[in-house]
Motif scaffolding. Structure first.
Motif, PDB file in Angstrom:
ATOM      1  N   LYS A  11     -15.952  15.252   5.760  1.00  9.31           N
ATOM      2  CA  LYS A  11     -14.787  14.754   5.778  1.00  9.31           C
ATOM      3  C   LYS A  11     -14.893  13.042   4.867  1.00  9.31           C
ATOM      4  O   LYS A  11     -13.992  12.680   5.288  1.00  9.31           O
ATOM      5  CB  LYS A  11     -13.891  14.707   7.376  1.00  9.31           C
ATOM      6  N   PHE A  23     -11.818   2.967   3.584  1.00 11.01           N
ATOM      7  CA  PHE A  23     -10.277   4.078   3.906  1.00 11.01           C
ATOM      8  C   PHE A  23      -9.818   3.200   5.582  1.00 11.01           C
ATOM      9  O   PHE A  23      -9.083   3.232   5.850  1.00 11.01           O
ATOM     10  CB  PHE A  23     -10.529   4.597   3.241  1.00 11.01           C
ATOM     11  N   VAL A  70      -5.961   2.084   6.388  1.00  9.22           N
ATOM     12  CA  VAL A  70      -5.007   2.711   6.756  1.00  9.22           C
ATOM     13  C   VAL A  70      -4.962   1.771   8.893  1.00  9.22           C
ATOM     14  O   VAL A  70      -3.901   2.811   9.619  1.00  9.22           O
ATOM     15  CB  VAL A  70      -5.412   4.075   7.224  1.00  9.22           C
ATOM     16  N   MET A 125      -7.706  10.165   8.546  1.00  7.41           N
ATOM     17  CA  MET A 125      -6.699   8.837   8.930  1.00  7.41           C
ATOM     18  C   MET A 125      -5.808   8.788  10.528  1.00  7.41           C
ATOM     19  O   MET A 125      -5.931   8.321  10.832  1.00  7.41           O
ATOM     20  CB  MET A 125      -5.046   8.811   7.718  1.00  7.41           C
ATOM     21  N   ARG A 179       0.643  -1.608   0.292  1.00  3.51           N
ATOM     22  CA  ARG A 179      -0.121  -0.249  -0.020  1.00  3.51           C
ATOM     23  C   ARG A 179       0.995   0.922   0.247  1.00  3.51           C
ATOM     24  O   ARG A 179       0.766   2.524  -0.445  1.00  3.51           O
ATOM     25  CB  ARG A 179      -0.862   0.292   1.264  1.00  3.51           C
ATOM     26  N   ARG A 187       1.228  12.016  -9.324  1.00  2.00           N
ATOM     27  CA  ARG A 187       0.597  13.126  -9.572  1.00  2.00           C
ATOM     28  C   ARG A 187       0.908  14.504  -9.512  1.00  2.00           C
ATOM     29  O   ARG A 187       0.172  15.784 -10.221  1.00  2.00           O
ATOM     30  CB  ARG A 187      -0.546  12.626  -7.809  1.00  2.00           C
ATOM     31  N   GLU A 192      -5.988  13.941   7.377  1.00  2.00           N
ATOM     32  CA  GLU A 192      -6.643  14.702   8.733  1.00  2.00           C
ATOM     33  C   GLU A 192      -8.060  13.365   9.202  1.00  2.00           C
ATOM     34  O   GLU A 192      -8.346  12.956   9.938  1.00  2.00           O
ATOM     35  CB  GLU A 192      -7.426  15.188   8.415  1.00  2.00           C
ATOM     36  N   PHE A 207       2.773   5.203   9.614  1.00  2.00           N
ATOM     37  CA  PHE A 207       1.092   4.214   8.390  1.00  2.00           C
ATOM     38  C   PHE A 207       0.767   5.882   7.871  1.00  2.00           C
ATOM     39  O   PHE A 207       1.232   5.369   6.585  1.00  2.00           O
ATOM     40  CB  PHE A 207       0.414   3.714   9.382  1.00  2.00           C
ATOM     41  N   ARG A 212      -6.591  16.292   3.473  1.00  2.00           N
ATOM     42  CA  ARG A 212      -8.063  15.748   3.720  1.00  2.00           C
ATOM     43  C   ARG A 212      -8.054  14.686   4.428  1.00  2.00           C
ATOM     44  O   ARG A 212      -8.034  13.867   5.076  1.00  2.00           O
ATOM     45  CB  ARG A 212      -9.275  15.405   3.332  1.00  2.00           C
ATOM     46  N   GLU A 213      -6.758  13.636   3.212  1.00  2.00           N
ATOM     47  CA  GLU A 213      -6.803  11.849   3.821  1.00  2.00           C
ATOM     48  C   GLU A 213      -5.916  11.821   4.888  1.00  2.00           C
ATOM     49  O   GLU A 213      -6.072  11.209   5.550  1.00  2.00           O
ATOM     50  CB  GLU A 213      -6.197  11.616   2.403  1.00  2.00           C
ATOM     51  N   LEU A 254     -13.611  11.616   1.603  1.00  5.55           N
ATOM     52  CA  LEU A 254     -13.041  11.987   0.535  1.00  5.55           C
ATOM     53  C   LEU A 254     -13.725  12.078  -0.821  1.00  5.55           C
ATOM     54  O   LEU A 254     -14.287  10.994  -1.557  1.00  5.55           O
ATOM     55  CB  LEU A 254     -10.967  10.733   0.222  1.00  5.55           C
TER      56      LEU A 254
END
Lengths: 298, 228
Positions: free
Chosen positions: B89, B102, B106, A207, A8, A19, A205, A216, A202-203, B91
């Motif tokens: 919030k 997700f 994670v 996570m 991952r 990107r 946050e 991670f 955002r991801e 994605l």
């Protein structure tokens, strides 16, 4: 880190690299230029080391005696030189022998030029001295210099020393460039990662909210940095690989290769691969760490 | 479940957000946190999942001593807490399914666990048909349901919601509230900061009112009692 997460992290790191398009390209180019200069300097330095080792091993001291010194006086001097500590052998080249050597070196076409000159006065007596250890050459030649009847002492060591100094200069200039370029590459990488972190805020946050561990969250960015470093190493390594092999195959067996034997491409390029990829990865990793510490508050 | 003892919070800019909060929320309770804007509701909520640290005082959540909690251990605390926000919030580039998955990916959950749990959670919030839809193609209420599914998928023992109906129209809000009621019925503790007077006064629960950083009221089956 869990084994199952490695895939991952690699995937996320590569995605982010793609990107980031132009920023990644700039960072990869910076690493590539850095490693190209580093690699070329290393190839030069390693070959220079090899050459000077080779040349040093063949060093002889040529001692020219004063013109009026006779063959028998020369033999006395030779005996005295033989007594000097560290001297392996002394070969006496008499007036006549010297004259003949000069004649031979002129070749058949110009052989007659020397006709009529007195064989016993034209060329001074010469002693060819070989040291047991090439590193003692200078000390021995200094001692010979002070002896009676000695006119000039030529030791190849002084040429080698000059060559050494020249190579040292080349290496130092290369090093300064490389250090400056490494700093620039790290700066660019850390900027790229900074943007990657910003793109993913955002991801990150979410996570954090759902309980992803700090490492991670960090790993994909370190992976991205290391990918930049590794890709940045591929291009210059390939370039050096091709060019060096070309040069080697052109020179091998030629006259130059006898005087200055080049290192075998296999061993040299193997070492170079380890060094270049290692440094590329480290630059990338460190660029990533700088950014993570500054911008990724986990 | 959640315990605070004389908790104070002053922000680095000098603002005193909380001045001596003592509270005890038991397992399985449903609690509204109300109060004027800027009274300290958000800070109160953020302390629970260690988004903010108290300046003084002790906080226990699900057995974790928040003050003593090592930085490295914060993720472990958060795996016991589901959080839902006013702005969802989600994605935007991930489908409903992927958004919920997700949360499990994670924390390193195994794939077979993810494949089993995510459809369950989506079905639970009534979105089994919208698994492959992107958030932009979902209504506000549906987006919030995805967010709730994501908060639930890890089976947390407490759900913390900060104005979950703040962006929704009244009808949709009631749908979401029914969802929270069902979550509470399973035995999950619910703590919800809200400005929604109708909801608080209709679906009567324990009400904790915070004003100027202090507990102004703490009543079982309380009322909203503010003008906005």
């Amino acid at each position: 880190m869990r084994i199952s997460s490695i895939g991952r992290h690699l995937r996320e790191g590569s995605k982010s690299l793609i990107r980031n398009g132009w920023m990644s390209f700039a960072s990869i180019s910076a690493v590539a230029v850095t490693l190209l200069i580093l690699g070329s300097t290393l190839v030069l330095a390693m070959n220079a080391q090899q050459m000077s080792n080779y040349v040093s091993g063949q060093l002889e001291i040529s001692v020219f005696l004063k013109p009026q010194v006779s063959d028998s006086e020369g033999a006395q001097t030779a005996a005295a030189v033989k007594q000097i500590h560290g001297v392996e052998s002394v070969h006496l080249v008499t007036h006549e022998e010297g004259f003949k050597q000069l004649q031979d070196s002129l070749g058949s076409q110009y052989k007659n030029v020397l006709d009529g000159l007195p064989k016993n006065q034209t060329i001074p007596v010469k002693l060819v001295v070989k040291a047991q250890d090439p590193r003692q050459t200078v000390a021995i030649s200094n001692k010979i210099q002070g002896m009676r009847n000695v006119e000039t002492v030529l030791d190849g060591k002084s040429y080698v020393d000059k060559f050494y100094r020249f190579m040292d200069t080349v290496r130092n200039i290369g090093l300064v460039f490389v250090v400056a370029l490494i700093l620039m590459a790290m700066f660019l990488i850390s900027n790229t990662i900074k943007i990657a972190i910003f793109n993913r805020r955002r991801e990150i946050e979410i996570m954090k909210l759902v309980g992803a561990t700090n490492w991670f969250i960090r790993w994909p960015f370190l992976v991205e940095g290391m990918l930049i470093g590794a890709i940045g190493a591929v291009v210059p390594f390939a370039a050096i690989w091709v060019v060096y092999r070309q040069i080697f195959s052109h020179l091998n067996g030629s006259f130059i290769a006898l005087t200055f034997p080049l290192l075998q491409p296999g061993a040299l390029l193997g070492k170079l691969a380890v060094i270049m990829f290692g440094i590329g990865l480290l630059i990338g990793l460190w660029g990533g760490i700088m950014s993570i510490r500054k911008f990724l508050r986990v | 479940m959640i315990e605070m003892q004389d908790v104070w919070k002053q922000y680095p800019n000098g603002t005193m957000a909380l001045s001596g909060i003592t509270i005890n929320i038991k397992k399985g309770e449903f609690v509204y946190v109300v109060g004027p804007s800027g009274a300290g509701k958000s800070t109160f909520i953020k302390l629970m999942y260690r988004e903010e640290r108290p300046t003084k005082g002790q906080i226990f959540v699900n057995g974790f001593n928040i003050e003593r909690l090592r930085h490295r251990k914060i993720p472990l605390l958060r795996r016991h807490i589901g959080v839902v926000f006013q702005d969802f919030k989600l994605l935007p580039k991930l489908t409903a399914y992927e958004n919920v998955a997700f949360a499990l990916e994670v924390i390193g959950a195994p794939q077979r666990h993810i494949r089993r749990r995510v459809p369950e959670a989506l079905a639970w919030v009534g979105l089994e048909d919208k698994a492959d839809v992107l958030p932009t193609q979902l209504s506000g209420g549906e987006q919030q349901r995805v967010a709730v599914a994501r908060a639930l998928v890890n089976n947390p023992s407490v759900i913390i919601a900060d104005e979950p109906t703040g962006n929704l129209d009244p009808d949709t809000s009631w749908g979401i509230m029914k969802l929270f009621q069902r979550i509470n019925d399973r035995g999950t503790t619910v703590v919800m900061a809200t400005h929604n007077r109708d909801i608080v006064n209709t679906m009567r629960k324990r009400v904790i009112a915070i004003e100027e950083g202090r507990i102004a009221r703490d009543e079982q089956k309380g009322l909203y009692e503010y003008e906005d």
